[in-house]
Design an enzyme around this catalytic site. Structure first.
Site, PDB file in Angstrom:
ATOM      1  N   GLN A 228     -44.729   6.263 -21.816  1.00 19.04           N
ATOM      2  CA  GLN A 228     -45.327   7.598 -21.755  1.00 19.04           C
ATOM      3  C   GLN A 228     -45.137   8.331 -23.074  1.00 19.04           C
ATOM      4  O   GLN A 228     -45.642   9.434 -23.254  1.00 19.04           O
ATOM      5  CB  GLN A 228     -44.684   8.421 -20.627  1.00 19.04           C
ATOM      6  CG  GLN A 228     -45.021   7.894 -19.241  1.00 19.04           C
ATOM      7  CD  GLN A 228     -44.417   8.727 -18.123  1.00 19.04           C
ATOM      8  OE1 GLN A 228     -43.754   8.184 -17.256  1.00 19.04           O
ATOM      9  NE2 GLN A 228     -44.642  10.035 -18.103  1.00 19.04           N
ATOM     10  N   ARG A 375     -42.743  13.495 -11.645  1.00 16.58           N
ATOM     11  CA  ARG A 375     -43.794  14.516 -11.497  1.00 16.58           C
ATOM     12  C   ARG A 375     -43.176  15.895 -11.408  1.00 16.58           C
ATOM     13  O   ARG A 375     -43.424  16.672 -10.476  1.00 16.58           O
ATOM     14  CB  ARG A 375     -44.679  14.217 -10.290  1.00 16.58           C
ATOM     15  CG  ARG A 375     -46.114  14.690 -10.569  1.00 16.58           C
ATOM     16  CD  ARG A 375     -47.149  14.139  -9.663  1.00 16.58           C
ATOM     17  NE  ARG A 375     -48.458  14.535 -10.205  1.00 16.58           N
ATOM     18  CZ  ARG A 375     -49.607  14.035  -9.806  1.00 16.58           C
ATOM     19  NH1 ARG A 375     -49.640  13.140  -8.863  1.00 16.58           N
ATOM     20  NH2 ARG A 375     -50.730  14.433 -10.343  1.00 16.58           N
ATOM     21  N   CYS A 376     -42.407  16.180 -12.435  1.00 17.41           N
ATOM     22  CA  CYS A 376     -41.573  17.372 -12.404  1.00 17.41           C
ATOM     23  C   CYS A 376     -41.215  17.711 -13.825  1.00 17.41           C
ATOM     24  O   CYS A 376     -40.834  16.844 -14.592  1.00 17.41           O
ATOM     25  CB  CYS A 376     -40.302  17.014 -11.632  1.00 17.41           C
ATOM     26  SG  CYS A 376     -38.918  18.115 -11.884  1.00 17.41           S
ATOM     27  N   GLU A 749     -48.202  18.516 -12.475  1.00 16.60           N
ATOM     28  CA  GLU A 749     -47.029  18.394 -11.603  1.00 16.60           C
ATOM     29  C   GLU A 749     -46.957  19.457 -10.518  1.00 16.60           C
ATOM     30  O   GLU A 749     -46.178  19.323  -9.566  1.00 16.60           O
ATOM     31  CB  GLU A 749     -45.765  18.456 -12.465  1.00 16.60           C
ATOM     32  CG  GLU A 749     -45.714  17.292 -13.423  1.00 16.60           C
ATOM     33  CD  GLU A 749     -44.689  17.485 -14.508  1.00 16.60           C
ATOM     34  OE1 GLU A 749     -43.923  16.555 -14.767  1.00 16.60           O
ATOM     35  OE2 GLU A 749     -44.638  18.572 -15.099  1.00 16.60           O
TER      36      GLU A 749
HETATM   37  N1  PCD Z   1     -56.198  19.808 -16.933  1.00 12.20           N
HETATM   38  C1  PCD Z   1     -57.343  20.606 -16.948  1.00 12.20           C
HETATM   39  N2  PCD Z   1     -57.224  21.978 -17.096  1.00 12.20           N
HETATM   40  C2  PCD Z   1     -56.014  22.529 -17.185  1.00 12.20           C
HETATM   41  C3  PCD Z   1     -54.855  21.751 -17.153  1.00 12.20           C
HETATM   42  C4  PCD Z   1     -54.992  20.378 -17.032  1.00 12.20           C
HETATM   43  O1  PCD Z   1     -58.447  20.073 -16.836  1.00 12.20           O
HETATM   44  N3  PCD Z   1     -55.884  23.865 -17.320  1.00 12.20           N
HETATM   45  C5  PCD Z   1     -56.311  18.354 -16.829  1.00 12.20           C
HETATM   46  C6  PCD Z   1     -55.849  17.733 -18.146  1.00 12.20           C
HETATM   47  O2  PCD Z   1     -56.741  17.695 -19.093  1.00 12.20           O
HETATM   48  C7  PCD Z   1     -55.325  16.374 -17.691  1.00 12.20           C
HETATM   49  C8  PCD Z   1     -54.798  16.687 -16.317  1.00 12.20           C
HETATM   50  O3  PCD Z   1     -55.489  17.856 -15.849  1.00 12.20           O
HETATM   51  O4  PCD Z   1     -56.363  15.482 -17.623  1.00 12.20           O
HETATM   52  C9  PCD Z   1     -53.261  16.916 -16.317  1.00 12.20           C
HETATM   53  O5  PCD Z   1     -52.974  17.773 -17.365  1.00 12.20           O
HETATM   54  P1  PCD Z   1     -51.510  18.358 -17.663  1.00 12.20           P
HETATM   55  O6  PCD Z   1     -51.084  19.249 -16.566  1.00 12.20           O
HETATM   56  O7  PCD Z   1     -51.508  18.894 -19.027  1.00 12.20           O
HETATM   57  O8  PCD Z   1     -50.541  17.094 -17.561  1.00 12.20           O
HETATM   58  P2  PCD Z   1     -50.457  15.847 -18.540  1.00 12.20           P
HETATM   59  O9  PCD Z   1     -49.413  16.105 -19.542  1.00 12.20           O
HETATM   60  O10 PCD Z   1     -51.773  15.457 -18.955  1.00 12.20           O
HETATM   61  O11 PCD Z   1     -49.986  14.747 -17.545  1.00 12.20           O
HETATM   62  C10 PCD Z   1     -48.626  14.615 -17.164  1.00 12.20           C
HETATM   63  C11 PCD Z   1     -48.528  14.775 -15.661  1.00 12.20           C
HETATM   64  C12 PCD Z   1     -47.169  14.301 -15.207  1.00 12.20           C
HETATM   65  S1  PCD Z   1     -45.843  14.861 -16.001  1.00 12.20           S
HETATM   66  C13 PCD Z   1     -47.038  13.457 -14.166  1.00 12.20           C
HETATM   67  S2  PCD Z   1     -45.524  12.942 -13.700  1.00 12.20           S
HETATM   68  C14 PCD Z   1     -48.209  12.919 -13.377  1.00 12.20           C
HETATM   69  C15 PCD Z   1     -49.415  13.869 -13.597  1.00 12.20           C
HETATM   70  O12 PCD Z   1     -49.555  14.015 -15.007  1.00 12.20           O
HETATM   71  N4  PCD Z   1     -48.491  11.578 -13.758  1.00 12.20           N
HETATM   72  C16 PCD Z   1     -49.729  11.051 -13.473  1.00 12.20           C
HETATM   73  N5  PCD Z   1     -50.619  13.261 -13.063  1.00 12.20           N
HETATM   74  C17 PCD Z   1     -50.807  11.904 -13.111  1.00 12.20           C
HETATM   75  N6  PCD Z   1     -51.997  11.416 -12.785  1.00 12.20           N
HETATM   76  C18 PCD Z   1     -52.187  10.096 -12.804  1.00 12.20           C
HETATM   77  N7  PCD Z   1     -53.397   9.623 -12.448  1.00 12.20           N
HETATM   78  N8  PCD Z   1     -51.207   9.234 -13.170  1.00 12.20           N
HETATM   79  C19 PCD Z   1     -49.979   9.687 -13.508  1.00 12.20           C
HETATM   80  O13 PCD Z   1     -49.039   8.857 -13.872  1.00 12.20           O
HETATM   81 MO1  PCD Z   1     -43.995  13.500 -15.395  1.00 12.20          MO
HETATM   82  O14 PCD Z   1     -42.765  14.480 -16.249  1.00 12.20           O
HETATM   83  O15 PCD Z   1     -44.117  12.146 -16.336  1.00 12.20           O
HETATM   84  O16 PCD Z   1     -42.725  12.996 -14.219  1.00 12.20           O
END
Ligand code: PCD
Length: 795
Positions: A228, A375-376, A749
């Protein structure tokens, strides 16, 4: 400057700019099976690597016998820590500056830890070889529970750290202890609740993997990997291996989901790279599902005590919390280095509270290292859970409506920019507007009546209504406060407009499914008046892309998105001179019209020209005194983070006979400022809500007393499928970020952060008349039934 796109007005110039539901460019490739993931990469002479893992959670290695593995036809090498020591690669730094074994040298510290690596001509042979590596272990007592790990007689896990005498990892505090204590002492009402945010594991469809490819001819190491954050990984690979950074290339091809799991560097990546260096042949390593769950970064595992002090009529006076955090065997949390508890400080949430105090103690345990931001945005999920649950606890204590109590305490629109008691600067918000829309969409009042009716009629199914009005904090930097391994958290974009009028955009962030190839093109299309189809977005190759810190913490839009807008405006500035030349007018008389996406001569609207039309001029007919070319780059250090928010309302039905919870209605109103692609946003919300449901209802990585992972595969670690996911009703409000060049905030997130407390609040709400104040996640039917029983509501 024309001030950028305006809220709600930026839709529909018809070129695929801001606010248009452009279909995802990348999907053409994905849905026709032409994606290119790490496991698709094949190199001539490529070898395969399989990792031998410890069956024990805590054990000293007495001997490793490679001989029988080396006898297997096709096995090329067996590597152990001893082999790596020769190259100084037996250990690696974690993102939090701890030292983790790449292959265990002395003592295993968690089940499935990497002990040896078998390299063979194909994957099956490597696996056969791995089964023939004989490791003698002296098994030690493990401890897999943070509380027990801190007891006096607990086995010492980190005897490799000098001076370490117990399993204590770190302490952290925020806010004002004394002032908070004073408010609590005098407060008319106080409430307290203990709640576990259980250990979760991000579960991207694609597991982690790498192809190490050392080229002795060029003295260059290329690592194709599921990353990432390719640039920061290049810097770390260079620092650890001693190979100069310009001789290291990280390529993140298509990535099949990240969710925070692919932010850290794992031993497997290092082994594949090291093996290719030693053997001078490409080496592929791809993890299996259970290896991914058992050994890569877990998330959460915060045991939190929450307390609120309030007035009789529900005004919140102070928030206090104390957390016990399980960090696993190494301190390998993935968050900016100055934030040992991530962005947990934001635990006062959407509410205008003057006083707050929080403490945290972290412990080492014999479990996989982690604390990744699943996702935080760095522990904001735990913080949001804490405050949104506590507000419900307070509402029940005071017999107040949970919507009403929120309204009473919200930070008001005119208070922004707002500084929280723990020092966080919220950029903008209109919380009541989002809540009101959600209440309306959810038919809130009708359901409240229905709930009452069911209680009075002693119905078989209880109804519960849960609300969460969360505030997120996404888009790290600024660089002065946020860094990874010392590198400040900025991001970047580079734009090249070619002579025939189309453009290539390269960004420092890396998509894992979010749709960046579409949305970054939309930003540039908007700013340059070009057609979105004439713009190609590239990322994930450190040899060609500008340096950036990567995609996590919903930072791509807030940071790299800003860079793309600023770089576009630089291109536009240069294009203006060319436009003047082409239109035979003075530069001062040229204006930019966002609507048509063209330059005009002031006072002569029929004399206009688009950037596509003048691109050639930059190469073939440049004005005197101008350099040729039409390109720009921007490295953007955000002045602040962005604070998206929303209100989610969940209505559940609970079967009093079985404890089964069914979703009756699921409403999500989000505000991420100006929206680039509403369709992509909706997809992001749906995906994140599904993960929030998994969190609240099903997912939990568990261990037995011997340290065995009992939730380490998909038979035991339950992920929601389409069967468990209800219809979602999404809505939005638009409160632009005042400091972002296009007024956008992150959103990826929000749904995972905001939904678990709404779901738990709904389940608690259904049983509140029976005196229930909390139900622990995951709320499987047995857990819910126990609570029904406790409340005298079970049938
Ligand atoms: N957007 C729009 N408008 C606004 C804002 C935003 O349209 N106002 C869109 C953009 O461009 C992109 C999306 O929506 O396409 C998102 O963005 P953002 O809020 O800036 O974010 P980014 O940096 O791009 O991404 C990151 C995130 C995170 S952190 C996570 S866990 C998850 C979510 O992203 N992962 C994933 N989502 C998702 N989806 C998918 N399909 N796969 C994945 O793996 Mo961490 O811290 O790493 O735990």
């Amino acid at each position: 400057e024309d001030g950028g796109p305006q809220p709600e007005k930026h839709c529909g110039h018809g070129r695929g700019g801001m606010g248009e539901e452009v279909k995802r460019k990348e999907d053409q490739r994905f849905i026709t099976g032409r994606g290119n993931y790490v496991d698709d990469i094949k190199k001539p002479g490529m070898l395969h690597c399989e990792i031998v893992r410890s069956p024990h959670a805590h054990a000293r290695i007495e001997n490793i016998d490679k001989s029988r593995a080396l006898d297997v036809d096709g096995v090329v090498a067996v590597l152990t820590a001893e082999d790596l020591l020769e190259y100084d690669l037996a250990t690696m730094p974690t993102l939090m500056d701890d030292t983790q074994d790449v292959l265990v040298n002395d003592k295993v510290k968690f089940q499935s830890q990497e002990v040896a690596a078998v390299i063979a001509t194909d994957r099956y042979t490597a696996k056969d070889g791995a089964e023939k590596v004989v490791v003698d272990y002296d098994v030690l007592d493990p401890v897999v529970d943070a509380e027990k790990a801190l007891e006096d007689d607990a086995p010492l896990i980190r005897d490799d750290i000098e001076g370490q005498e117990d399993n204590h990892c770190l302490d952290w505090e925020t806010g004002d202890e004394e002032a908070t204590a004073r408010v609590f002492d005098d407060a008319p009402v106080t409430v307290k609740e203990q709640m576990l945010y259980q250990r979760l594991h991000p579960a991207p469809i694609e597991t982690c993997g790498a192809v190490g490819d050392f080229d002795p001819g060029k003295d260059k190491l290329t690592v194709h990997m599921t990353s990432q954050a390719p640039h920061i990984h290049r810097t770390l690979f260079s620092q650890v291996s001693g190979i100069p950074e310009h001789k290291v290339r990280i390529v993140s091809p298509d990535v099949g989901g990240g969710f925070g799991n692919k932010v850290p560097i794992y031993p497997g990546y290092v082994v594949a790279a090291a093996a290719s260096y030693v053997l001078e042949q490409p080496v592929k390593w791809v993890e299996e599902r259970s290896e991914n769950i058992q050994s890569t970064g877990f998330a959460r595992d915060y045991d939190m005590q929450g307390e609120l002090a309030a007035t009789e009529d529900g005004e919140i006076l102070a928030v206090r919390t104390d957390v016990l955090a399980d960090h696993g065997a190494y301190n390998a949390v993935a968050q900016p280095s100055k934030f040992p508890a991530g962005f947990f400080n934001i635990f006062t949430g959407s509410y205008d509270v003057d006083t707050a105090y929080g403490t945290l103690t972290a412990a080492y345990t014999n479990t996989a290292p982690g604390g990744v931001a699943y996702r935080c945005s760095f522990r904001v999920t735990e913080a949001v859970y804490l405050i949104e649950r506590m507000v419900k606890v307070l509402a029940d204590e005071l017999e107040m409506d949970p919507a009403e109590i929120r309204r009473k305490n919200f930070i008001q629109p005119d208070q922004f920019p707002y500084e929280s008691p723990t020092g966080w600067n919220y950029d903008s918000g209109d919380y009541e507007k989002a809540l009101d829309l959600a209440l309306e969409m959810a038919d809130y009042d009708d359901y409240r009546e229905e709930q009452q009716r069911r209680i009075e009629e002693d119905a078989d199914k209880l109804l519960g209504i849960g609300i969460s009005s969360f505030t997120e904090v996404v888009g790290a930097g600024p660089g002065k406060t946020c860094d990874i391994a010392g590198v400040e958290m900025f991001d970047s974009a580079e734009i090249r407009v070619h002579p025939t009028g189309n453009a290539t955009v390269r960004v420092g962030v890396q998509t894992q499914g979010q749709g960046h190839e579409t949305t970054f093109a939309q930003i540039v299309a908007e700013e340059l008046g070009m057609d979105v189809d004439d713009i190609t977005v590239e990322h994930g190759d450190t040899d060609t892309d500008p340096y950036g810190l990567g995609t996590y913490g919903s930072r791509s839009t807030p940071v790299a998105g800003a860079a793309a807008a600023v770089a576009s405006r630089k291109v536009r500035e240069k294009a203006k001179a060319i436009a003047a030349n082409e239109l035979e007018a003075a530069e001062a008389d040229i204006t930019w019209d966002r609507e048509s996406g063209e330059f005009h001569v002031a006072g002569a609207p029929d004399r206009s020209i688009s950037i596509t039309e003048i691109a050639a001029g930059a190469y073939m007919n440049k004005p005197a005194g101008e350099d040729p070319g039409l390109e720009a780059v921007n490295y953007y250090d955000p002045p602040e983070m962005t604070y998206p928010f929303g209100s989610y309302i969940v209505i559940v039905e609970i079967d009093r006979e079985t404890g089964e919870v069914e979703f009756e209605k699921f409403v999500a109103v989000d505000d991420c400022g100006n929206r680039i692609n509403p369709m992509i946003i909706e997809g992001q919300i749906h995906g994140g809500l599904a993960q929030g449901i998994g969190t609240a209802m099903m997912e939990h990585v568990t261990f037995d007393d011997n340290g065995n992972v009992t939730g380490g595969d998909f038979m035991n670690y339950l992920l929601p499928t389409s069967m468990e996911i209800p219809e979602f009703e999404t809505g939005h409000t638009v409160t632009p970020s005042p400091h972002h060049p296009i007024g956008a905030k992150g959103v990826g997130e929000s749904p995972t952060v905001g939904s678990p407390p709404a779901i738990v609040n709904a389940v608690v709400d259904a049983m509140a008349h029976g005196g229930i104040s909390h139900v622990e996640m995951p709320m499987t039917p047995d857990v819910v039934w126990e609570k029904l029983d406790e409340a005298g509501l079970a049938m």
